[in-house]
Write a protein that holds these residues in place. Sequence first.
Motif, PDB file in Angstrom:
ATOM      1  N   LYS A 283     -82.995  42.039  95.937  1.00 47.56           N
ATOM      2  CA  LYS A 283     -84.274  42.181  96.644  1.00 47.56           C
ATOM      3  C   LYS A 283     -85.427  41.616  95.832  1.00 47.56           C
ATOM      4  O   LYS A 283     -86.491  41.326  96.387  1.00 47.56           O
ATOM      5  CB  LYS A 283     -84.517  43.649  97.005  1.00 47.56           C
ATOM      6  CG  LYS A 283     -85.677  43.836  97.939  1.00 47.56           C
ATOM      7  CD  LYS A 283     -85.539  44.988  98.925  1.00 47.56           C
ATOM      8  CE  LYS A 283     -85.613  46.347  98.301  1.00 47.56           C
ATOM      9  NZ  LYS A 283     -85.706  47.400  99.356  1.00 47.56           N
ATOM     10  N   GLU A 284     -85.219  41.443  94.545  1.00 50.96           N
ATOM     11  CA  GLU A 284     -86.301  40.913  93.709  1.00 50.96           C
ATOM     12  C   GLU A 284     -86.553  39.423  93.917  1.00 50.96           C
ATOM     13  O   GLU A 284     -87.488  38.865  93.350  1.00 50.96           O
ATOM     14  CB  GLU A 284     -86.016  41.235  92.235  1.00 50.96           C
ATOM     15  CG  GLU A 284     -86.182  42.731  91.957  1.00 50.96           C
ATOM     16  CD  GLU A 284     -85.559  43.184  90.647  1.00 50.96           C
ATOM     17  OE1 GLU A 284     -85.519  44.410  90.423  1.00 50.96           O
ATOM     18  OE2 GLU A 284     -85.109  42.342  89.865  1.00 50.96           O
ATOM     19  N   VAL A 285     -85.715  38.770  94.716  1.00 50.45           N
ATOM     20  CA  VAL A 285     -85.964  37.360  95.057  1.00 50.45           C
ATOM     21  C   VAL A 285     -86.077  37.140  96.571  1.00 50.45           C
ATOM     22  O   VAL A 285     -86.250  35.997  97.020  1.00 50.45           O
ATOM     23  CB  VAL A 285     -84.863  36.428  94.489  1.00 50.45           C
ATOM     24  CG1 VAL A 285     -84.864  36.463  92.970  1.00 50.45           C
ATOM     25  CG2 VAL A 285     -83.480  36.805  95.021  1.00 50.45           C
ATOM     26  N   THR A 286     -86.004  38.210  97.354  1.00 51.47           N
ATOM     27  CA  THR A 286     -86.016  38.069  98.814  1.00 51.47           C
ATOM     28  C   THR A 286     -87.232  37.289  99.316  1.00 51.47           C
ATOM     29  O   THR A 286     -88.361  37.578  98.940  1.00 51.47           O
ATOM     30  CB  THR A 286     -85.993  39.463  99.475  1.00 51.47           C
ATOM     31  OG1 THR A 286     -84.734  40.063  99.218  1.00 51.47           O
ATOM     32  CG2 THR A 286     -86.178  39.367 100.988  1.00 51.47           C
ATOM     33  N   GLY A 287     -86.971  36.344 100.160  1.00 52.22           N
ATOM     34  CA  GLY A 287     -88.049  35.573 100.781  1.00 52.22           C
ATOM     35  C   GLY A 287     -88.623  34.489  99.893  1.00 52.22           C
ATOM     36  O   GLY A 287     -89.575  33.820 100.283  1.00 52.22           O
ATOM     37  N   SER A 288     -88.044  34.297  98.708  1.00 54.39           N
ATOM     38  CA  SER A 288     -88.598  33.326  97.754  1.00 54.39           C
ATOM     39  C   SER A 288     -87.575  32.261  97.382  1.00 54.39           C
ATOM     40  O   SER A 288     -86.396  32.347  97.739  1.00 54.39           O
ATOM     41  CB  SER A 288     -89.034  34.051  96.478  1.00 54.39           C
ATOM     42  OG  SER A 288     -87.919  34.270  95.629  1.00 54.39           O
ATOM     43  N   ASN A 289     -88.018  31.280  96.610  1.00 58.02           N
ATOM     44  CA  ASN A 289     -87.133  30.211  96.136  1.00 58.02           C
ATOM     45  C   ASN A 289     -86.573  30.491  94.740  1.00 58.02           C
ATOM     46  O   ASN A 289     -85.978  29.619  94.120  1.00 58.02           O
ATOM     47  CB  ASN A 289     -87.904  28.877  96.123  1.00 58.02           C
ATOM     48  CG  ASN A 289     -86.984  27.678  95.968  1.00 58.02           C
ATOM     49  OD1 ASN A 289     -85.956  27.592  96.624  1.00 58.02           O
ATOM     50  ND2 ASN A 289     -87.343  26.747  95.071  1.00 58.02           N
ATOM     51  N   PHE A 290     -86.760  31.708  94.241  1.00 62.85           N
ATOM     52  CA  PHE A 290     -86.303  32.009  92.891  1.00 62.85           C
ATOM     53  C   PHE A 290     -84.790  32.230  92.798  1.00 62.85           C
ATOM     54  O   PHE A 290     -84.161  32.755  93.709  1.00 62.85           O
ATOM     55  CB  PHE A 290     -86.977  33.270  92.343  1.00 62.85           C
ATOM     56  CG  PHE A 290     -88.440  33.079  92.043  1.00 62.85           C
ATOM     57  CD1 PHE A 290     -88.849  32.199  91.048  1.00 62.85           C
ATOM     58  CD2 PHE A 290     -89.405  33.772  92.755  1.00 62.85           C
ATOM     59  CE1 PHE A 290     -90.199  32.021  90.761  1.00 62.85           C
ATOM     60  CE2 PHE A 290     -90.760  33.603  92.486  1.00 62.85           C
ATOM     61  CZ  PHE A 290     -91.167  32.721  91.489  1.00 62.85           C
ATOM     62  N   CYS A 291     -84.249  31.817  91.655  1.00 65.43           N
ATOM     63  CA  CYS A 291     -82.917  32.248  91.227  1.00 65.43           C
ATOM     64  C   CYS A 291     -83.150  33.039  89.946  1.00 65.43           C
ATOM     65  O   CYS A 291     -83.652  32.488  88.956  1.00 65.43           O
ATOM     66  CB  CYS A 291     -82.011  31.053  90.967  1.00 65.43           C
ATOM     67  SG  CYS A 291     -80.406  31.511  90.261  1.00 65.43           S
ATOM     68  N   ASP A 292     -82.830  34.335  89.968  1.00 68.98           N
ATOM     69  CA  ASP A 292     -83.038  35.181  88.788  1.00 68.98           C
ATOM     70  C   ASP A 292     -81.700  35.450  88.113  1.00 68.98           C
ATOM     71  O   ASP A 292     -80.693  35.700  88.780  1.00 68.98           O
ATOM     72  CB  ASP A 292     -83.694  36.505  89.188  1.00 68.98           C
ATOM     73  CG  ASP A 292     -85.194  36.355  89.438  1.00 68.98           C
ATOM     74  OD1 ASP A 292     -85.681  35.216  89.543  1.00 68.98           O
ATOM     75  OD2 ASP A 292     -85.867  37.405  89.535  1.00 68.98           O
ATOM     76  N   ILE A 293     -81.718  35.425  86.791  1.00 68.49           N
ATOM     77  CA  ILE A 293     -80.469  35.521  86.024  1.00 68.49           C
ATOM     78  C   ILE A 293     -80.600  36.548  84.908  1.00 68.49           C
ATOM     79  O   ILE A 293     -81.621  36.615  84.221  1.00 68.49           O
ATOM     80  CB  ILE A 293     -80.111  34.134  85.423  1.00 68.49           C
ATOM     81  CG1 ILE A 293     -79.812  33.131  86.546  1.00 68.49           C
ATOM     82  CG2 ILE A 293     -78.930  34.233  84.457  1.00 68.49           C
ATOM     83  CD1 ILE A 293     -79.590  31.704  86.075  1.00 68.49           C
ATOM     84  N   GLY A 294     -79.565  37.354  84.747  1.00 71.46           N
ATOM     85  CA  GLY A 294     -79.470  38.270  83.615  1.00 71.46           C
ATOM     86  C   GLY A 294     -78.086  38.126  83.005  1.00 71.46           C
ATOM     87  O   GLY A 294     -77.149  37.670  83.674  1.00 71.46           O
TER      88      GLY A 294
END
Lengths: 344, 344, 344, 344
Positions: A283-294
């Motif tokens: 949900k921390e990237v919903t609606g956006s163009n981000f790819c988040d990585i941990g």
Amino acid sequence: MKTGIVGATGYGGAELLRILQAHPEFSITSLYTSSQKGKNIEEHYPHLTGLFPQKLEEINPVKMAEETDLIFLATPSGISSKLAPELVENGCSVIDLSGDFRIKNQAKYEQWYKKEAADLFWIEEAVYSLPELNREKVKGAKFISNPGCYPTATILGLAPLVKENLLAENSIIIDAKSGVSGAGQSASLATIYSELNENLKVYKVNQHQHIPEIEQMLESLGYKSPITFQTHLIPMTRGIMATIYGRIDTKITKEEIWDLYQQFYSDEPFVRLRKLGSFPTTKEVTGSNFCDIGLDFDERTSRVTIVSVIDNLMKGAASQAVQNANIMFGLEETLGLQFSPVYP
Amino acid sequence: MKTGIVGATGYGGAELLRILQAHPEFSITSLYTSSQKGKNIEEHYPHLTGLFPQKLEEINPVKMAEETDLIFLATPSGISSKLAPELVENGCSVIDLSGDFRIKNQAKYEQWYKKEAADLFWIEEAVYSLPELNREKVKGAKFISNPGCYPTATILGLAPLVKENLLAENSIIIDAKSGVSGAGQSASLATIYSELNENLKVYKVNQHQHIPEIEQMLESLGYKSPITFQTHLIPMTRGIMATIYGRIDTKITKEEIWDLYQQFYSDEPFVRLRKLGSFPTTKEVTGSNFCDIGLDFDERTSRVTIVSVIDNLMKGAASQAVQNANIMFGLEETLGLQFSPVYP
Amino acid sequence: MKTGIVGATGYGGAELLRILQAHPEFSITSLYTSSQKGKNIEEHYPHLTGLFPQKLEEINPVKMAEETDLIFLATPSGISSKLAPELVENGCSVIDLSGDFRIKNQAKYEQWYKKEAADLFWIEEAVYSLPELNREKVKGAKFISNPGCYPTATILGLAPLVKENLLAENSIIIDAKSGVSGAGQSASLATIYSELNENLKVYKVNQHQHIPEIEQMLESLGYKSPITFQTHLIPMTRGIMATIYGRIDTKITKEEIWDLYQQFYSDEPFVRLRKLGSFPTTKEVTGSNFCDIGLDFDERTSRVTIVSVIDNLMKGAASQAVQNANIMFGLEETLGLQFSPVYP
Amino acid sequence: MKTGIVGATGYGGAELLRILQAHPEFSITSLYTSSQKGKNIEEHYPHLTGLFPQKLEEINPVKMAEETDLIFLATPSGISSKLAPELVENGCSVIDLSGDFRIKNQAKYEQWYKKEAADLFWIEEAVYSLPELNREKVKGAKFISNPGCYPTATILGLAPLVKENLLAENSIIIDAKSGVSGAGQSASLATIYSELNENLKVYKVNQHQHIPEIEQMLESLGYKSPITFQTHLIPMTRGIMATIYGRIDTKITKEEIWDLYQQFYSDEPFVRLRKLGSFPTTKEVTGSNFCDIGLDFDERTSRVTIVSVIDNLMKGAASQAVQNANIMFGLEETLGLQFSPVYP
């Protein structure tokens, strides 16, 4: 720039409409459809009421190429293979969101997609573009093959390690999870609410058509062995998480791995690396163009765990297509894409 | 048989109440609580309105042992370690649903649970019982340590292969997914609806306290190397799925693996093996004591994929505890547990 | 224009950040907090990683008025009543999203909110602004009281009929439904996932503090009798639907009622009337500033049914506040708010 | 007693299977189907794997009447109207869960159901049975028409007030909400997950076919005026809540109304009245035969608010059918139905 969309009535198409409506350079000139000609898009998508005056038009490559500078093909596999070449031949730039031009080996396409492959000339003509890894090929290109949703999350999650050749052979396992919108608007017993809500299922076990796409890209980055890739359907509408496992046989610490990722993605506007000990949620990237990585590295098992999340309809489809469009036309890569995720 | 429950106000406790209310041999005599003495359970759980006349009583091991034949401890880790021994010493049979007596090595318990271990005498006294694998030790036992939810799904998924020694060293990866009820009724920012709905997250990366429990059991079955085990929180209330990956280096077919499972579980009333090509979903076991298993073997990668699902509150806690209770007291193992899943 | 937000860590605050980040005239200068001073907002909201460099600052009205032109108060009731006057006195424009200045009668505020009312001078100073009904009062105002979420959906749904005096006395019943984000980020047993998922509940029966706000506005439009207003918690994160019932004693057809609404809202950019026979769903406005309305009239019962939906965090809070800010500062009312809903 | 089910592949049928499998007197002899003859039910419903050895048989009324004592018809409206009479004529007892025999006025049936009504003789022969209100007619009956889901919740919620003639004419409004399983297993764009999740919609505005059923029953209890009844689709699988509003013109207190309900339902095993100030949620009855009721009276508006919840597939269909079956055959009414709700 005049743009047109084929397949605006799909979920990827709906997101293209939302993005392009607010884009400062691309304007939506025409919407094309194979089945709902003459309708207004708001009859299909009431959430767009009042926003798009255009009537849906029938598909006619010659006319489309005349009316527009760029066509987004948000069409199913098997349709684009015919349509894209005709558009390009008529002088129109094309970004294809389907899988039809992603697999450069026709036999592999046919094996995994169970469909006839596109013409080899056009497969080679199409530039597969995950911008973070090969944006230099996109500038000035006329025909782009936009990556699949799972491959986007997976390859961005793996690239820094693979490029450094740190992962042991035959050690990559990707346990991938997707929201249901990945299945599109198709109605079947398998997609109805009562069957999917409060439920969790695997699908296409060892058979997902994104496997050859991921392997092809990993191979180009230097990783030669086959992967295990397994997909799950999560009771949510949007979001993909790839939980990626691999073995590292050289001596390394999690801090060193993190530094590697940090350097690799430090200039990327759409890849956000989380601090060690912290992991992104879908949900921390919903609606956006981000790819988040941990990520984490477990010394007990010599295994690295990488968690990569995207919005399947955005970075996994529509907004990545617009990112590619920006590059093609020499615009700022982030143009019209700098909105923050929608939370909660 | 007179039974009592400590911790009936938790979700596992609620399921114990539902099962025992309909059980032909065990009757619920008393409910005990550390914090809500004098209340009726329906004040905490309105769904139980009218069903349980008993008032919640305070915890007093001597009195509890007098009043009941069997106590279920549905208490958090750290509570059972003190309470269980006192009850057993006073002559009461005990089934502990917490993690306090599962790990036979005190140092490992303290490393993973970050809590003081129970007394070694009592750890050894407690019979860890996953009935399908060690029911013979349970008959006549007075003190049972009930397995964890994730270990139940995981170990049942792995046992046939591990017992045959088919899995390559250092090759097991378990990507586990759970509904939110596993977190209990605890209220925190991390468990509120708006944060979890339409969201997917990993948690306790390489740190889950069920890792040593799974490894201990696998070791007893013959598998010595450490595992990778990763947990995910799924936006649903109930259900666990363990997607299990392992490498098989000997030449084998998926049909042979399936036969192995079929033989292993052919007499088990609560393990259901799906046909090749078919995989269970979590909702297909909701509200029941079943563990459903599906599998595939991929020759491309020599990897087996096993999908094992349970209801985390049932086979993962309450109904498995009743299954153990049945065995302890020499009753039919399936007594009071033969209800079908609640679907959809 | 320099703006600041108090309460950015709440859900309404998060949406303000999303909107203002992309707004062409308002820039976010500072974020203020009572409890998390010195942190970056991304520590609280990882979805904002990389987007806001500002550190959270402590609340100091004099300093805030110096640093900014406009402050949004996304604070709970009881906080704004003190803070807003100090800011306005120091020359700062204020839009208050709390309920503290909405109810013009102090006794009623105290009866329904169970809190001390704000100072009468400031209550009268604050302009209650639902722009579609009273935007003329907002232009040039320094202190705006932003409407509640339920009142926004309800009053917009009722206004055309009430202004024409068509609804019978004592006949209005509003059955209102909200997603859980309306409860904010507060963690309690009542808001945890496992309690709300797959569940439906009423709350604050005949006691909701939005009742006097709705009645006050309806009275100003000419409707004098009390209303019945009942709220329900729906297992979804966002969205409000008000299903509104009223009796019409004069002879009328549904087409005539529809025409009335059509005329009333024909020039409104954010109210979308659905065709007869068609009704809006909450997801059709998610993430947007739209209020969508559908209606029917049943000759059997002489009752009109009006369905009005908004996104509770947007038109019900943040985006309506920005709409008011646009008007206050003489900007185009739709500036920075013309994005389409996020669907699906 | 030998029973058979027609329509076991529907959701109501699945619940019948779950209940009857554990029922001490009724055993499931045969399952009948119009479309899946020869299959095992577990091919359609994997959650039933291993539980029902019977093959699905084709529909043949003569043979069915020979093989069984009682047939449950869990078939759509339009099918039962033909099938039920043939079964009864052949000597079989029948409980019909469809709407075909509920409406005693053929013209009304045809107006609301848009289908041809059943034969008038058989409509009159069928005993409409909501046991709490007319169980005396059921004993010894051969042909029962089981109530609809919404009518069950609504009528039980209204009966005490209506029987006392306390509700003002033309004052009843029922705002009803249902989980999606009420739509059955039918796959259409309107029932797919991505369209319904995180969404809330009204449907069949002023046109729901349960309106004449409710009015017919209220009329028999003494209330003659038409009602307003509006249905909403909630993003959850199970559960119905009817929020019922009515005006009381005589002087009364909420305590007096509560006493009335208390007396009315004091001997009912399946109706649970909540204390004043407390209201049931849908999940508190999930999986059970309970109807839970809470109420309030608002002196400001002279309106009573009644909240009535059931599990739509249980008290709204399958378990109420078994309750009727128990009565028909002179068994204890609660036999095989005394299980507690499944929570959370």
